[in-house]
Design a protein around this motif. Structure first.
Motif, PDB file in Angstrom:
ATOM      1  N   VAL A  42     -13.487  -0.172   3.028  1.00 20.67           N
ATOM      2  CA  VAL A  42     -13.259   1.250   3.316  1.00 20.67           C
ATOM      3  C   VAL A  42     -11.769   1.544   3.402  1.00 20.67           C
ATOM      4  O   VAL A  42     -11.271   2.529   2.843  1.00 20.67           O
ATOM      5  CB  VAL A  42     -13.976   1.653   4.622  1.00 20.67           C
ATOM      6  CG1 VAL A  42     -13.598   3.074   5.020  1.00 20.67           C
ATOM      7  CG2 VAL A  42     -15.483   1.530   4.467  1.00 20.67           C
ATOM      8  N   SER A  87     -21.142   2.746   7.592  1.00 14.30           N
ATOM      9  CA  SER A  87     -20.861   2.659   6.160  1.00 14.30           C
ATOM     10  C   SER A  87     -21.640   1.503   5.530  1.00 14.30           C
ATOM     11  O   SER A  87     -21.933   0.495   6.181  1.00 14.30           O
ATOM     12  CB  SER A  87     -19.359   2.447   5.936  1.00 14.30           C
ATOM     13  OG  SER A  87     -19.089   2.247   4.562  1.00 14.30           O
ATOM     14  N   ASN A  88     -21.963   1.653   4.223  1.00 12.85           N
ATOM     15  CA  ASN A  88     -22.616   0.565   3.505  1.00 12.85           C
ATOM     16  C   ASN A  88     -21.606  -0.434   2.942  1.00 12.85           C
ATOM     17  O   ASN A  88     -21.975  -1.374   2.253  1.00 12.85           O
ATOM     18  CB  ASN A  88     -23.484   1.118   2.369  1.00 12.85           C
ATOM     19  CG  ASN A  88     -22.663   1.967   1.401  1.00 12.85           C
ATOM     20  OD1 ASN A  88     -21.463   2.172   1.588  1.00 12.85           O
ATOM     21  ND2 ASN A  88     -23.324   2.458   0.370  1.00 12.85           N
ATOM     22  N   VAL A 136     -17.176   2.143  11.862  1.00 15.42           N
ATOM     23  CA  VAL A 136     -17.172   2.142  10.392  1.00 15.42           C
ATOM     24  C   VAL A 136     -18.168   1.125   9.852  1.00 15.42           C
ATOM     25  O   VAL A 136     -18.917   1.384   8.905  1.00 15.42           O
ATOM     26  CB  VAL A 136     -15.754   1.857   9.859  1.00 15.42           C
ATOM     27  CG1 VAL A 136     -15.780   1.659   8.346  1.00 15.42           C
ATOM     28  CG2 VAL A 136     -14.817   2.997  10.212  1.00 15.42           C
TER      29      VAL A 136
END
Length: 526
Positions: A286, A279-280, A275
């Protein structure tokens, strides 16, 4: 012989010796819990008080002295870290809010350290822990009718009742309906707190009471706790419930895999890395974004976390205390993250100390080795599942006052597992080796005894009967009379000696006479 002895529950608990068994909830713990359930507060001068605070004010000093003099078992790292955390809370408040430090530090210390030390002092045996679990389940069962009314009508019946008595009950918390229902708070200050309170009983009921009650009743009680948690319509409370159910399912599916927990930790670390790489946002953001009922809530939580961390790094030593935090004018002041608030309010040292106390307690309880499926093993696993679920849930909710105190009371209530040494019989016997609820273990007959003889020995109606000699290889020749009497003779007795069986009655393990035995070949035994 009682029904319990005759038909022990499947997976029954290994029995407890009376010498190691408490008698229900101690008076202090009972008064404290009843005080938590009272949904009102009052003032004594400038001090805001509640029924639970009155109890804690009366007992905190002697209990803390006893704790650090070793009267409740050895002093644990969690005891030290939590005490140091509270010391730093006082320092942070003195630096940031010198005019409010006495009042606020006293209230925080009462709720945090007071709840924790009551749990440490009062819950120190398996029987006391089970009594606590039963109390929680009773409270949840009694709350469900009121929660259903509130979910349908948006009317807090319990709070309204206390207002009619002239008491300063908690304010009603009104929200827009979710999935066609209103959020139930029952006797708590917020629906989140009601849901969180109900969620802690899920693992305690299903895992902790395994063997103490039937499997059907465990499913009913667990379902009741899940349903009550749902009626709060709190995403944080439901996350706690989902995580506990997932841990229970993992443990059930991979029960025969000794390294199942190391596998789960490895998978969790792998998921975190994946993750974080793809992911940014960081994995915590998240998780918070998905642990909500709506995308709008997820968006606001991400914004709050971003500006909250800026406040942490701008006030890293002493925190903000009770001062307002810096944020855009359009961002509300509420914070739905307990761990973030600890860092913002008391600085990084205060945050680190409470995390060290929390994690050291989980680590020490988690590394204790008990025989699987025994009483203490089940209680340990149920407590661990509860706090593993809470660890993640507290990232998405904030707790204060009553539930803040209750969470750390429950933590203290499980730390006897670190130093508890069950008696050898209770520790070595598996869960199906004895009846539930501490009744005497049924006497196990030798393998060669028949069921009827074992039952007579068990009930005390007859003296123990000697085991039958091993059956000879299959033969269709009739048994001689001397062979029958010799087989029934006790060990060490001469053949044909009196074995306690009336003359002519034949073997004590058959209703047939010797004449009938002589007329038929013996049955093959397997």
């Amino acid at each position: 012989m009682s029904a319990t002895e005759e038909h022990p529950a499947a997976g029954g608990l290994a029995p407890l010796s009376p010498a190691t068994t408490g008698t229900g909830l101690p008076a202090i713990a009972l008064l404290y819990l009843l005080g938590l359930m009272m949904p009102f507060d009052f003032s004594i001068g400038s001090l805001a008080m509640s029924p639970s605070r009155i109890v804690l004010l009366a007992v905190i000093v002697p209990l803390m002295i006893n704790l650090f003099t070793g009267k409740y078992g050895r002093v644990l790292p969690a005891d030290i870290f939590f005490t140091l955390h509270m010391f730093w809370v006082g320092v942070a408040l003195a630096v940031n809010n010198p005019d409010r430090v006495v009042q606020n530090f006293g209230a925080t210390a009462l709720e945090f350290l007071g709840g924790y030390v009551v749990g440490r002092a009062c819950i120190r045996t398996p029987a006391q822990f089970i009594a606590l679990t039963r109390f929680l389940l009773w409270v949840i069962a009694l709350s469900i009718p009121f929660a259903l009314i509130e979910a349908r009508t948006d009317s807090a019946v319990v709070l309204e009742f206390f207002r009619k008595l002239g008491l300063n009950a908690y304010a009603d918390v009104h929200h827009e309906p979710r999935v066609g229902l209103y959020r139930a708070q029952v006797n708590f200050s917020h629906p989140i707190h009601y849901g969180l309170f109900c969620s802690v009983a899920i693992s305690l009921a299903f895992v902790g009471l395994r063997g103490a009650i039937s499997t059907f009743r465990r499913f009913i009680l667990t379902g009741m706790a899940v349903f009550a948690t749902f009626l709060s319509l709190s995403s944080g409370a439901l996350l706690a419930a989902i995580l506990q159910i997932a841990l229970i399912a993992w443990d059930t599916i991979f029960q025969k895999l000794r390294w199942r927990w190391l596998l789960l930790i490895g998978l969790f670390c792998l998921a975190y890395i994946v993750v974080d790489s793809l992911s940014n946002r960081n994995p915590i953001q998240v998780m918070m974004s998905y642990a909500t009922f709506s995308a709008q809530t997820a968006f606001w939580r991400a914004i709050i976390f971003e500006y909250g961390m800026k406040n942490v790094w701008n006030n890293e030593i002493f925190g903000l205390g009770l001062r307002d935090w810096d944020r855009p004018y359009w961002l509300l002041s509420s914070l739905d993250n307990f761990w973030l608030l600890m860092a913002m309010r008391y600085g990084i040292p205060g945050f680190v100390l409470i995390v060290l106390g929390y994690s050291s307690a989980l680590f020490q309880v988690g590394r204790r080795k008990f025989v699987p499926l025994t009483l203490v093993s089940n209680l340990r696993l149920g407590w661990m599942f509860t706090f593993l679920g809470l660890s993640f849930t507290l990232v998405t909710v904030h707790i204060w006052e009553v539930v803040y105190s209750f969470v750390f009371f429950l933590m203290g209530a499980g730390l006897w597992l670190i130093y508890y040494e069950p008696e050898e019989a209770a520790q070595t016997a598996p869960a199906d080796a004895g009846p539930m609820r501490g009744s005497p273990a049924p006497l196990r007959a030798p393998a060669a005894l028949s069921r009827a003889a074992a039952a007579r020995i068990q009930s005390g109606d007859a003296a123990p009967v000697a085991p039958v000699a091993p059956v000879a290889p299959v033969s269709h020749e009739p048994l001689a009379e001397s062979a029958v009497s010799d087989a029934a003779a006790p060990e060490g007795a001469a053949p044909g000696a009196d074995s306690g069986t009336p003359a002519g009655s034949g073997s004590p393990f058959t209703r047939f006479s010797q004449e009938k035995q002589r007329s038929k070949p013996p049955r093959r035994r397997y």
